[in-house]
Design a protein around this motif. Structure first.
Motif, PDB file in Angstrom:
ATOM      1  N   ALA A  11       0.822  -1.214   0.000  1.00  0.00           N
ATOM      2  CA  ALA A  11       0.000   0.000   0.000  1.00  0.00           C
ATOM      3  C   ALA A  11       0.857   1.266   0.000  1.00  0.00           C
ATOM      4  N   ASP A  17      -3.293   3.947  -2.856  1.00  0.00           N
ATOM      5  CA  ASP A  17      -3.795   4.159  -1.504  1.00  0.00           C
ATOM      6  C   ASP A  17      -4.098   5.632  -1.310  1.00  0.00           C
ATOM      7  N   ASP A  20      -6.649   5.190   2.181  1.00  0.00           N
ATOM      8  CA  ASP A  20      -7.686   4.197   2.481  1.00  0.00           C
ATOM      9  C   ASP A  20      -7.352   3.433   3.758  1.00  0.00           C
ATOM     10  N   VAL A  21      -6.100   2.986   3.880  1.00  0.00           N
ATOM     11  CA  VAL A  21      -5.685   2.254   5.077  1.00  0.00           C
ATOM     12  C   VAL A  21      -5.821   3.148   6.306  1.00  0.00           C
ATOM     13  N   HIS A  22      -5.469   4.408   6.141  1.00  0.00           N
ATOM     14  CA  HIS A  22      -5.585   5.365   7.239  1.00  0.00           C
ATOM     15  C   HIS A  22      -7.034   5.438   7.736  1.00  0.00           C
ATOM     16  N   MET A  45       2.105   4.217   9.594  1.00  0.00           N
ATOM     17  CA  MET A  45       2.022   3.404   8.381  1.00  0.00           C
ATOM     18  C   MET A  45       3.309   2.602   8.184  1.00  0.00           C
ATOM     19  N   LYS A  49       0.342  -3.862  12.134  1.00  0.00           N
ATOM     20  CA  LYS A  49      -0.825  -3.126  12.602  1.00  0.00           C
ATOM     21  C   LYS A  49      -1.122  -3.297  14.099  1.00  0.00           C
ATOM     22  N   MET A  83     -10.462  -4.200   6.167  1.00  0.00           N
ATOM     23  CA  MET A  83      -9.518  -4.129   5.051  1.00  0.00           C
ATOM     24  C   MET A  83      -9.790  -5.229   4.031  1.00  0.00           C
ATOM     25  N   TYR A  87     -10.553  -4.412   0.148  1.00  0.00           N
ATOM     26  CA  TYR A  87      -9.747  -4.904  -0.964  1.00  0.00           C
ATOM     27  C   TYR A  87     -10.524  -5.845  -1.883  1.00  0.00           C
ATOM     28  N   THR A 117       4.949  -6.373   3.627  1.00  0.00           N
ATOM     29  CA  THR A 117       3.923  -5.454   4.093  1.00  0.00           C
ATOM     30  C   THR A 117       3.740  -5.520   5.604  1.00  0.00           C
ATOM     31  N   PHE A 119       0.766  -5.519   6.723  1.00  0.00           N
ATOM     32  CA  PHE A 119      -0.502  -6.241   6.844  1.00  0.00           C
ATOM     33  C   PHE A 119      -0.283  -7.692   7.259  1.00  0.00           C
ATOM     34  N   ILE A 123      -5.240 -10.243   5.012  1.00  0.00           N
ATOM     35  CA  ILE A 123      -5.532  -9.095   4.162  1.00  0.00           C
ATOM     36  C   ILE A 123      -4.853  -9.229   2.811  1.00  0.00           C
TER      37      ILE A 123
END
Length: 230
Positions: A11, A17, A20-22, A45, A49, A83, A87, A117, A119, A123
């Motif tokens: 991302a 991005d 979106d993740v935010h 970021m 997570k 998420m 996606y 990542t 993630f 995800i």
């Protein structure tokens, strides 16, 4: 020593991005009456997570509930579910311009391409399915933060990428990413090329604060950088 493996972030680096993740992270915390700004989310970021959630709780939560593993797991579960849905279903999901061509050119030059990542695997699998990179044979492997002992900024995911691709020497690895933790990951591993992408989560000014070998605006620049490296 020539580059044999290029490890790309997802991302913000290779995947579109628009914060979106935010926003998903913001909403996951809001469900638990914790308010964070987009800027707060941006600051974490790139890192695993659950670690990001703990940092945000420690910074922004003003209640009396203990910030423990159980609560973090619940918030993380909400984030993961949201998420995955995003996606799988959002019309805006896709790769950043030039990514497939960059991967193809690297692969045609006999280089290995891996994505890593912050993630979890839950995800990443639906995201990669949506992007079609594996089906098109554009990447050799992917590594997620829940598959290693330590995520970014530690080097574990890069070392795992090397294991998966049979690359023996980290001096043959380039790391590409859009956050400070990406650059820190590459440096902690000892990669000779640590390339920051300025069109993702962190600005050029922010990335300049981290040790790096290159800062680029467009992902296709990686091909020439790797080709020129000896």
């Amino acid at each position: 020593m020539a580059i044999e493996l290029v490890v790309f972030d997802l991302a913000g680096t290779t995947v579109k991005d628009n914060q979106d993740v935010h926003r998903v992270l913001q909403l996951a915390l809001a469900k638990h009456n914790v308010t964070i700004s987009i800027e707060d989310a941006n600051a974490v970021m790139g890192i695993p997570k659950p670690v990001a959630i703990r940092k945000l709780l420690e910074k922004q939560y003003i209640g009396t509930r203990a910030i423990d593993a159980t609560w973090i797991d619940v918030i993380h579960h909400d984030f993961v579910e949201a998420m995955i849905h995003f996606y799988k279903t959002d019309a805006g999901v896709g790769e950043k311009e030039g990514v497939s061509d960059t991967f193809r050119r690297l692969r045609n030059s006999k280089l290995k391409v891996v994505v890593d990542t912050g993630f979890d695997r839950q995800i990443v699998d639906p995201l990669l399915e949506r992007l079609g990179w594996k089906k098109a044979d554009l990447i050799d492997a992917s590594v997620t933060s829940d598959e290693v002992e330590r995520g970014r900024p530690f080097p574990d995911m890069i070392f795992r990428a090397m294991e998966l691709t049979g690359v023996k020497d980290v001096k043959c690895v380039a790391k590409v990413g859009d956050t400070s933790s990406d650059l820190q990951e590459g440096n902690s591993a000892g990669c000779p090329l640590v390339i920051g992408v300025t069109t993702g989560a962190f600005s050029k000014e922010e990335l300049l604060k981290e040790k790096h070998t290159h800062l680029i605006d467009n992902i296709h620049e990686v091909v020439q950088i790797v080709s020129d490296f000896t």
